[in-house]
Design a protein around this motif. Structure first.
Motif, PDB file in Angstrom:
ATOM      1  N   TRP A   1      35.758  38.655  32.720  1.00 39.49           N
ATOM      2  CA  TRP A   1      34.456  39.059  33.229  1.00 39.49           C
ATOM      3  C   TRP A   1      34.650  39.523  34.669  1.00 39.49           C
ATOM      4  O   TRP A   1      35.395  38.886  35.425  1.00 39.49           O
ATOM      5  CB  TRP A   1      33.465  37.902  33.217  1.00 39.49           C
ATOM      6  N   VAL A   2      33.971  40.578  35.040  1.00 40.85           N
ATOM      7  CA  VAL A   2      34.036  41.068  36.422  1.00 40.85           C
ATOM      8  C   VAL A   2      32.752  40.644  37.129  1.00 40.85           C
ATOM      9  O   VAL A   2      31.670  41.171  36.849  1.00 40.85           O
ATOM     10  CB  VAL A   2      34.183  42.603  36.462  1.00 40.85           C
ATOM     11  N   LEU A   3      32.864  39.696  38.045  1.00 39.18           N
ATOM     12  CA  LEU A   3      31.719  39.226  38.813  1.00 39.18           C
ATOM     13  C   LEU A   3      31.764  39.837  40.205  1.00 39.18           C
ATOM     14  O   LEU A   3      32.722  39.601  40.958  1.00 39.18           O
ATOM     15  CB  LEU A   3      31.705  37.697  38.909  1.00 39.18           C
ATOM     16  N   THR A   4      30.739  40.621  40.529  1.00 43.40           N
ATOM     17  CA  THR A   4      30.702  41.339  41.799  1.00 43.40           C
ATOM     18  C   THR A   4      29.436  40.975  42.553  1.00 43.40           C
ATOM     19  O   THR A   4      28.341  41.001  41.976  1.00 43.40           O
ATOM     20  CB  THR A   4      30.731  42.862  41.559  1.00 43.40           C
ATOM     21  N   PRO A   5      29.533  40.638  43.847  1.00 49.64           N
ATOM     22  CA  PRO A   5      28.329  40.336  44.624  1.00 49.64           C
ATOM     23  C   PRO A   5      27.482  41.598  44.808  1.00 49.64           C
ATOM     24  O   PRO A   5      28.012  42.686  45.022  1.00 49.64           O
ATOM     25  CB  PRO A   5      28.873  39.850  45.971  1.00 49.64           C
TER      26      PRO A   5
END
Length: 283
Positions: A113-117
């Motif tokens: 999963w790519v979690l980006t702020p």
């Protein structure tokens, strides 16, 4: 004159040996087990009602029109019971240099999963699960064209933080190994401030060309409580049957009568064995 005495199948027991009654402790434990099994069955029925209500509530949230995420003042009150899987939207600018990869297994296979702020105009930040990338695309340079630079609007499902790690695997922030989407730990590792205590799973409509695959949230709740309840009740019924055979079977044992005239050739007989009947004694 003769005296007639009847005997039942109990008289088949060998002479001199009394029938052994069940142990008191065994009886008490059996009764306790019966009560516990019934209680477990009732509990599973109650759990089933709760699960059906949960499924209905989540279905309504998922398919409702998207609403803005909760305001920062209400963040401390956000909970799984009241807010998880709400259909929400949020706008801001991605901080791609602070993304975090979390190991995942999806219908697309294993990967991350790519979690980006997402930096919002009020200064607060929200972690966005932009979607899934396979292992060969874990490097940000391999998907640079899929990272939008300007202001974006994200629509998706509000999710509650997943602290500590996944099943039997703890997050190791110092080595950048992540097995769950732990918002607080990711924020601390990436130097983020004023971060929402939840994250948003972006839907398929929010993904950009060449970017992570969105819309893979699995909304599924196993509901096997009826099967469990029937299992507990069946075990209770079997135990009750055993108790009945042990303590109540004698009520239905057949008594056989044989009438013989006093003074007859077999008057003094003492028959034993499986066909034993009336014993007739001389007066």
């Amino acid at each position: 004159m003769s005296e007639v005495r009847t005997v039942t199948d109990r008289d088949d027991a060998p002479r001199g040996k009394a029938a052994r009654a069940p142990s008191l402790w065994l009886t008490v434990l059996s009764l306790i087990a019966f009560v516990v099994l019934i209680a477990l069955g009732i509990w599973q029925i109650e759990r089933r009602a709760w699960k059906l209500a949960l499924i209905d509530r989540v279905e309504q949230r998922v398919h409702a029109a998207a609403q803005p995420i909760p305001a920062p003042v209400s963040w401390p009150a956000v909970s799984a019971a009241n807010d998880e899987y709400r259909h929400v939207n949020v706008t801001g600018r991605f901080l791609h240099d602070r993304e975090t990869l979390v190991q995942a297994v999806t219908e697309e296979g294993p990967g991350y999963w790519v979690l980006t702020p997402l930096q919002r105009s009020d200064g607060t930040q929200v972690l966005i699960n932009r979607g899934f990338v396979p292992s060969e695309r874990r490097d940000a340079s391999a998907r640079r064209d899929g990272n939008p630079d300007g202001r974006v609007e994200i629509t998706g499902l509000l999710r509650i933080t997943e602290p500590k790690g996944g099943f039997l695997r703890n997050n190791v922030p110092q080595h950048n190994r992540w097995y769950s989407r732990d918002v607080a730990a990711i924020a601390a590792a990436r130097g983020l401030h004023d971060v929402a205590p939840f994250f948003v799973d972006a839907d398929a409509g929010s993904q950009s060309a060449g970017g992570p695959i969105g819309g893979l949230t699995v909304v599924r709740f196993p509901n096997n409580h009826l099967i469990y309840a029937l299992t507990w009740f069946a075990l209770a019924l079997m135990l009750a049957g055993r108790l009945f055979v042990t303590f109540g079977g004698g009520l239905f044992r057949r008594t056989r009568f044989v009438h013989e005239p006093a003074g007859g050739p077999d008057a003094a007989a003492r028959r034993t064995g499986s066909d034993a009947g009336t014993i007739v004694e001389q007066a």
